[in-house]
Design an enzyme around this catalytic site. Structure first.
Site, PDB file in Angstrom:
ATOM      1  N   GLU A 111       0.750  18.886 -72.455  1.00 60.59           N
ATOM      2  CA  GLU A 111      -0.241  18.504 -73.442  1.00 60.59           C
ATOM      3  C   GLU A 111       0.405  18.426 -74.827  1.00 60.59           C
ATOM      4  O   GLU A 111       1.357  19.149 -75.107  1.00 60.59           O
ATOM      5  CB  GLU A 111      -1.363  19.543 -73.476  1.00 60.59           C
ATOM      6  CG  GLU A 111      -2.111  19.603 -72.167  1.00 60.59           C
ATOM      7  CD  GLU A 111      -3.366  20.462 -72.234  1.00 60.59           C
ATOM      8  OE1 GLU A 111      -4.375  20.018 -71.697  1.00 60.59           O
ATOM      9  OE2 GLU A 111      -3.337  21.547 -72.820  1.00 60.59           O
ATOM     10  N   CYS A 124       1.329  18.794 -82.612  1.00 60.21           N
ATOM     11  CA  CYS A 124       1.779  20.011 -81.950  1.00 60.21           C
ATOM     12  C   CYS A 124       2.280  19.580 -80.575  1.00 60.21           C
ATOM     13  O   CYS A 124       1.500  19.107 -79.753  1.00 60.21           O
ATOM     14  CB  CYS A 124       0.600  20.979 -81.842  1.00 60.21           C
ATOM     15  SG  CYS A 124       1.034  22.476 -80.963  1.00 60.21           S
ATOM     16  N   CYS A 131       5.679  28.098 -69.364  1.00 60.20           N
ATOM     17  CA  CYS A 131       6.545  28.944 -70.197  1.00 60.20           C
ATOM     18  C   CYS A 131       6.928  30.188 -69.406  1.00 60.20           C
ATOM     19  O   CYS A 131       6.107  30.746 -68.675  1.00 60.20           O
ATOM     20  CB  CYS A 131       5.833  29.338 -71.483  1.00 60.20           C
ATOM     21  SG  CYS A 131       6.873  30.328 -72.587  1.00 60.20           S
ATOM     22  N   CYS A 135       3.534  35.708 -72.207  1.00 60.23           N
ATOM     23  CA  CYS A 135       2.654  36.420 -73.147  1.00 60.23           C
ATOM     24  C   CYS A 135       1.244  36.450 -72.538  1.00 60.23           C
ATOM     25  O   CYS A 135       0.734  35.422 -72.092  1.00 60.23           O
ATOM     26  CB  CYS A 135       2.648  35.733 -74.509  1.00 60.23           C
ATOM     27  SG  CYS A 135       4.307  35.571 -75.194  1.00 60.23           S
ATOM     28  N   CYS A 138      -1.790  34.078 -73.770  1.00 55.85           N
ATOM     29  CA  CYS A 138      -1.505  32.653 -73.952  1.00 55.85           C
ATOM     30  C   CYS A 138      -1.691  31.897 -72.636  1.00 55.85           C
ATOM     31  O   CYS A 138      -1.153  32.305 -71.599  1.00 55.85           O
ATOM     32  CB  CYS A 138      -0.063  32.507 -74.441  1.00 55.85           C
ATOM     33  SG  CYS A 138       0.538  30.809 -74.400  1.00 55.85           S
ATOM     34  N   GLY A 181       5.395  25.986 -74.056  1.00 48.93           N
ATOM     35  CA  GLY A 181       6.802  26.339 -73.892  1.00 48.93           C
ATOM     36  C   GLY A 181       7.410  27.082 -75.058  1.00 48.93           C
ATOM     37  O   GLY A 181       6.837  27.167 -76.150  1.00 48.93           O
ATOM     38  N   GLU A 182       8.582  27.649 -74.788  1.00 53.89           N
ATOM     39  CA  GLU A 182       9.339  28.397 -75.791  1.00 53.89           C
ATOM     40  C   GLU A 182      10.537  27.520 -76.199  1.00 53.89           C
ATOM     41  O   GLU A 182      11.496  27.374 -75.433  1.00 53.89           O
ATOM     42  CB  GLU A 182       9.798  29.739 -75.172  1.00 53.89           C
ATOM     43  CG  GLU A 182      10.864  30.492 -75.934  1.00 53.89           C
ATOM     44  CD  GLU A 182      10.540  30.708 -77.401  1.00 53.89           C
ATOM     45  OE1 GLU A 182       9.477  31.239 -77.726  1.00 53.89           O
ATOM     46  OE2 GLU A 182      11.376  30.320 -78.245  1.00 53.89           O
ATOM     47  N   SER A 213       8.460  27.301 -83.553  1.00 45.73           N
ATOM     48  CA  SER A 213       7.899  28.634 -83.397  1.00 45.73           C
ATOM     49  C   SER A 213       8.541  29.296 -82.182  1.00 45.73           C
ATOM     50  O   SER A 213       8.625  28.700 -81.111  1.00 45.73           O
ATOM     51  CB  SER A 213       6.390  28.515 -83.209  1.00 45.73           C
ATOM     52  OG  SER A 213       5.819  29.781 -82.995  1.00 45.73           O
ATOM     53  N   LEU A 237       4.837  37.333 -83.848  1.00 46.60           N
ATOM     54  CA  LEU A 237       5.055  38.786 -83.848  1.00 46.60           C
ATOM     55  C   LEU A 237       3.890  39.505 -83.154  1.00 46.60           C
ATOM     56  O   LEU A 237       4.088  40.198 -82.162  1.00 46.60           O
ATOM     57  CB  LEU A 237       5.229  39.250 -85.294  1.00 46.60           C
ATOM     58  CG  LEU A 237       5.913  40.582 -85.516  1.00 46.60           C
ATOM     59  CD1 LEU A 237       7.251  40.668 -84.813  1.00 46.60           C
ATOM     60  CD2 LEU A 237       6.105  40.835 -87.023  1.00 46.60           C
ATOM     61  N   HIS A 238       2.716  39.403 -83.692  1.00 48.09           N
ATOM     62  CA  HIS A 238       1.462  39.893 -83.077  1.00 48.09           C
ATOM     63  C   HIS A 238       1.300  41.407 -82.972  1.00 48.09           C
ATOM     64  O   HIS A 238       0.197  41.898 -82.721  1.00 48.09           O
ATOM     65  CB  HIS A 238       1.208  39.281 -81.690  1.00 48.09           C
ATOM     66  CG  HIS A 238       1.252  37.790 -81.671  1.00 48.09           C
ATOM     67  ND1 HIS A 238       0.465  37.016 -82.474  1.00 48.09           N
ATOM     68  CD2 HIS A 238       2.014  36.914 -80.951  1.00 48.09           C
ATOM     69  CE1 HIS A 238       0.713  35.743 -82.241  1.00 48.09           C
ATOM     70  NE2 HIS A 238       1.661  35.649 -81.327  1.00 48.09           N
ATOM     71  N   ASN A 312      -7.530  32.738 -79.903  1.00 45.98           N
ATOM     72  CA  ASN A 312      -8.266  31.693 -79.190  1.00 45.98           C
ATOM     73  C   ASN A 312      -8.507  32.170 -77.763  1.00 45.98           C
ATOM     74  O   ASN A 312      -7.596  32.727 -77.145  1.00 45.98           O
ATOM     75  CB  ASN A 312      -7.447  30.399 -79.159  1.00 45.98           C
ATOM     76  CG  ASN A 312      -7.333  29.787 -80.543  1.00 45.98           C
ATOM     77  OD1 ASN A 312      -8.293  29.806 -81.303  1.00 45.98           O
ATOM     78  ND2 ASN A 312      -6.158  29.276 -80.872  1.00 45.98           N
ATOM     79  N   CYS A 355      -4.058  27.009 -80.677  1.00 44.52           N
ATOM     80  CA  CYS A 355      -2.813  27.709 -80.366  1.00 44.52           C
ATOM     81  C   CYS A 355      -2.997  28.514 -79.086  1.00 44.52           C
ATOM     82  O   CYS A 355      -3.975  29.240 -78.944  1.00 44.52           O
ATOM     83  CB  CYS A 355      -2.478  28.719 -81.447  1.00 44.52           C
ATOM     84  SG  CYS A 355      -2.012  27.988 -82.969  1.00 44.52           S
TER      85      CYS A 355
HETATM   86  N1  SAH Z   1       6.435  29.701 -77.532  1.00 46.60           N
HETATM   87  C1  SAH Z   1       6.385  29.617 -78.923  1.00 46.60           C
HETATM   88  C2  SAH Z   1       5.614  28.418 -79.435  1.00 46.60           C
HETATM   89  C3  SAH Z   1       4.360  28.039 -78.681  1.00 46.60           C
HETATM   90  S1  SAH Z   1       2.991  29.111 -78.846  1.00 46.60           S
HETATM   91  C4  SAH Z   1       5.839  30.888 -79.518  1.00 46.60           C
HETATM   92  O1  SAH Z   1       5.305  31.698 -78.784  1.00 46.60           O
HETATM   93  O2  SAH Z   1       5.986  31.096 -80.716  1.00 46.60           O
HETATM   94  C5  SAH Z   1       2.376  28.747 -80.477  1.00 46.60           C
HETATM   95  C6  SAH Z   1       1.707  29.911 -81.160  1.00 46.60           C
HETATM   96  O3  SAH Z   1       0.437  30.208 -80.557  1.00 46.60           O
HETATM   97  C7  SAH Z   1       2.496  31.202 -81.107  1.00 46.60           C
HETATM   98  O4  SAH Z   1       2.493  31.818 -82.353  1.00 46.60           O
HETATM   99  C8  SAH Z   1       1.711  32.014 -80.108  1.00 46.60           C
HETATM  100  O5  SAH Z   1       1.946  33.386 -80.240  1.00 46.60           O
HETATM  101  C9  SAH Z   1       0.314  31.609 -80.450  1.00 46.60           C
HETATM  102  N2  SAH Z   1      -0.684  31.902 -79.420  1.00 46.60           N
HETATM  103  C10 SAH Z   1      -0.507  31.981 -78.098  1.00 46.60           C
HETATM  104  N3  SAH Z   1      -1.676  32.253 -77.484  1.00 46.60           N
HETATM  105  C11 SAH Z   1      -2.609  32.346 -78.449  1.00 46.60           C
HETATM  106  C12 SAH Z   1      -4.013  32.582 -78.451  1.00 46.60           C
HETATM  107  N4  SAH Z   1      -4.676  32.772 -77.324  1.00 46.60           N
HETATM  108  N5  SAH Z   1      -4.663  32.605 -79.633  1.00 46.60           N
HETATM  109  C13 SAH Z   1      -3.991  32.379 -80.795  1.00 46.60           C
HETATM  110  N6  SAH Z   1      -2.682  32.132 -80.859  1.00 46.60           N
HETATM  111  C14 SAH Z   1      -1.989  32.119 -79.703  1.00 46.60           C
HETATM  112 FE1  SF4 Z   2       4.386  33.267 -75.275  1.00 47.68          FE
HETATM  113 FE2  SF4 Z   2       4.710  31.027 -76.721  1.00 47.68          FE
HETATM  114 FE3  SF4 Z   2       5.313  31.055 -74.137  1.00 47.68          FE
HETATM  115 FE4  SF4 Z   2       2.783  31.185 -74.876  1.00 47.68          FE
HETATM  116  S1  SF4 Z   2       4.144  29.473 -75.189  1.00 47.68           S
HETATM  117  S2  SF4 Z   2       3.807  32.433 -73.295  1.00 47.68           S
HETATM  118  S3  SF4 Z   2       2.947  32.394 -76.745  1.00 47.68           S
HETATM  119  S4  SF4 Z   2       6.301  32.255 -75.710  1.00 47.68           S
END
Ligand code: SAH
Ligand code: SF4
Length: 363
Positions: A111, A124, A131, A135, A138, A181-182, A213, A237-238, A312, A355
């Site tokens: 997407e 975006c 990924c 996390c 996500c 993805g990362e 990111s 970071l979170h 989200n 996100c």
């Molecule tokens: N993998 C990379 C980039 C893609 S995720 C990363 O993790 O940074 C893009 C952003 O969305 C990241 O900051 C991630 O932590 C955040 N994210 C993931 N799941 C989310 C959610 N459910 N609500 C808000 N932000 C979220």
């Molecule tokens: Fe974590 Fe970013 Fe991968 Fe989602 S896309 S699992 S936030 S590293």
């Protein structure tokens, strides 16, 4: 003997992808020049193709009306132009956000999202199918890892939307590598995609208008710092404590907060550039003023900014978004401690385009 359906599908996919001609967006200028020479054409034709692709945003050999028909036929026979088939287009109710689901030649799906905000047209885009970082909060992490995207598959997402906007006399203004993805797990392809889009003779998209990111792959942050690119860096970071961050982001077992922040400090020292820290505000998990003060202590003296966004919703995670009041108190506590913070608006939630909401079924 008839193969079981799962093997039949695998066999078909292999057939579909193994003998395919190269994807035109996977080629850099030297590779395209070599190919054109192999066809017995003069090198300047490569430049014409490059400019057609990236300046005129032509997407099919037939579009290249400045080229002889014989060359257009060679392009059709020996190059692939169509790599992303849009299978679903969703517009948010406010009309500002468009999400597109694309099917790749191997049947996998990704997407990419276009967000319009005042004069900004931010894309975006995805760097992987799924990924591997897992996390918990996500949607992409919840679906697991399928494969890396090639540089051309990353570039193609930008060119798809660039073309769409061109039809409205509009242009892409920013690209964030924050889709599925990362990006630092697919480092080389991601950087090649950026370089290709950045090329002054082509799309000429300024490095400063990209943001990468990362969830915190420390060696890649170091490499990125050494390369001294002008691309913006955001770090997800979170949480400000290891135990909490591990429970949300398994990558923290590999690279803990101390190592991560040390790499971020090195990055700022080497590049003089400000880092953005991403923080998804989760109700009563990481959204208290006390948590904000811990974060401020961690980031003290670092040239940075915190982007906080209410969580989200995703199907695989039970945490709830913060409230408006708690978000405001979190921001106030951070800023009192000298760390600038923006509470970002959630966008495209009604179409699961926010996100961390991007996901796709793997066929
Ligand atoms: N993998 C990379 C980039 C893609 S995720 C990363 O993790 O940074 C893009 C952003 O969305 C990241 O900051 C991630 O932590 C955040 N994210 C993931 N799941 C989310 C959610 N459910 N609500 C808000 N932000 C979220
Ligand atoms: Fe974590 Fe970013 Fe991968 Fe989602 S896309 S699992 S936030 S590293």
């Amino acid at each position: 003997m008839l193969l079981p359906p799962i093997w039949q599908r695998w066999f078909l996919k292999t057939l579909q992808t193994s003998n395919l001609p190269p994807l035109v967006y996977d080629l850099d200028m030297p590779a395209l020049t070599n190919l054109v020479k192999e066809w017995g054409e003069p090198a300047f034709r490569a430049k014409q193709i490059w400019q057609g692709l990236y300046k005129n945003i032509w997407t099919q050999p037939e579009d290249f009306s400045n080229l002889p028909k014989s060359l257009r036929e060679k392009m059709s026979a020996n190059l692939r132009f169509n790599v992303l088939s849009p299978t679903l287009k969703l517009d948010s109710t406010d009309g500002q956000t468009r999400k597109t689901l694309f099917k790749l030649p191997d049947g996998r799906q990704i997407e990419a999202v276009l967000m319009r905000y005042e004069r900004r047209r931010t894309l975006c885009i995805s760097t992987q199918v799924g990924c591997a970082m897992g996390c918990t909060f996500c949607a992409t992490g919840q679906m697991g890892f399928s494969r890396h995207l090639s540089s051309g598959e990353i570039v193609a997402q930008v060119m798809y939307y660039a073309r769409l906007l061109q039809e409205e006399d509009d242009v892409v203004t920013n690209v964030v590598l924050m889709g599925m993805g990362e990006p630092f797990h697919n480092y080389d392809n991601t950087m090649q995609a950026i370089d290709r889009l950045n090329d002054a003779d082509g799309y000429n998209f300024g490095a400063r208008r990209f943001t990468i990111s990362t969830s915190g792959l420390v060696p890649a942050i170091r490499q990125f710092a050494d390369e001294k690119r002008q691309v913006n860096l955001a770090v997800s970071l979170h949480a400000a404590e290891d135990a909490k961050r591990v429970s949300m982001m398994p990558i923290n077992k590999r690279y803990n907060i101390e190592e991560l922040i040390a790499a971020c400090r090195e990055y700022v020292q080497k590049t003089g550039r400000r880092i953005t820290f991403e923080w998804a505000l989760i109700h009563e998990v990481n959204d208290s003023p006390e948590e904000a003060r811990k974060l401020a202590a961690l980031l003290r003296g670092l040239l940075c900014h915190v982007n906080a966004i209410p969580l989200n919703p995703t199907t695989g995670y039970s945490g709830q978004p913060t409230t408006k009041e708690r978000a405001a108190a979190f921001k106030a506590a951070l800023e009192e401690s000298g760390i600038p913070c923006t509470i970002r608006m959630r966008r495209g939630i009604d179409i699961q385009a926010g996100c961390g909401q991007l996901a796709s079924r793997v066929d």
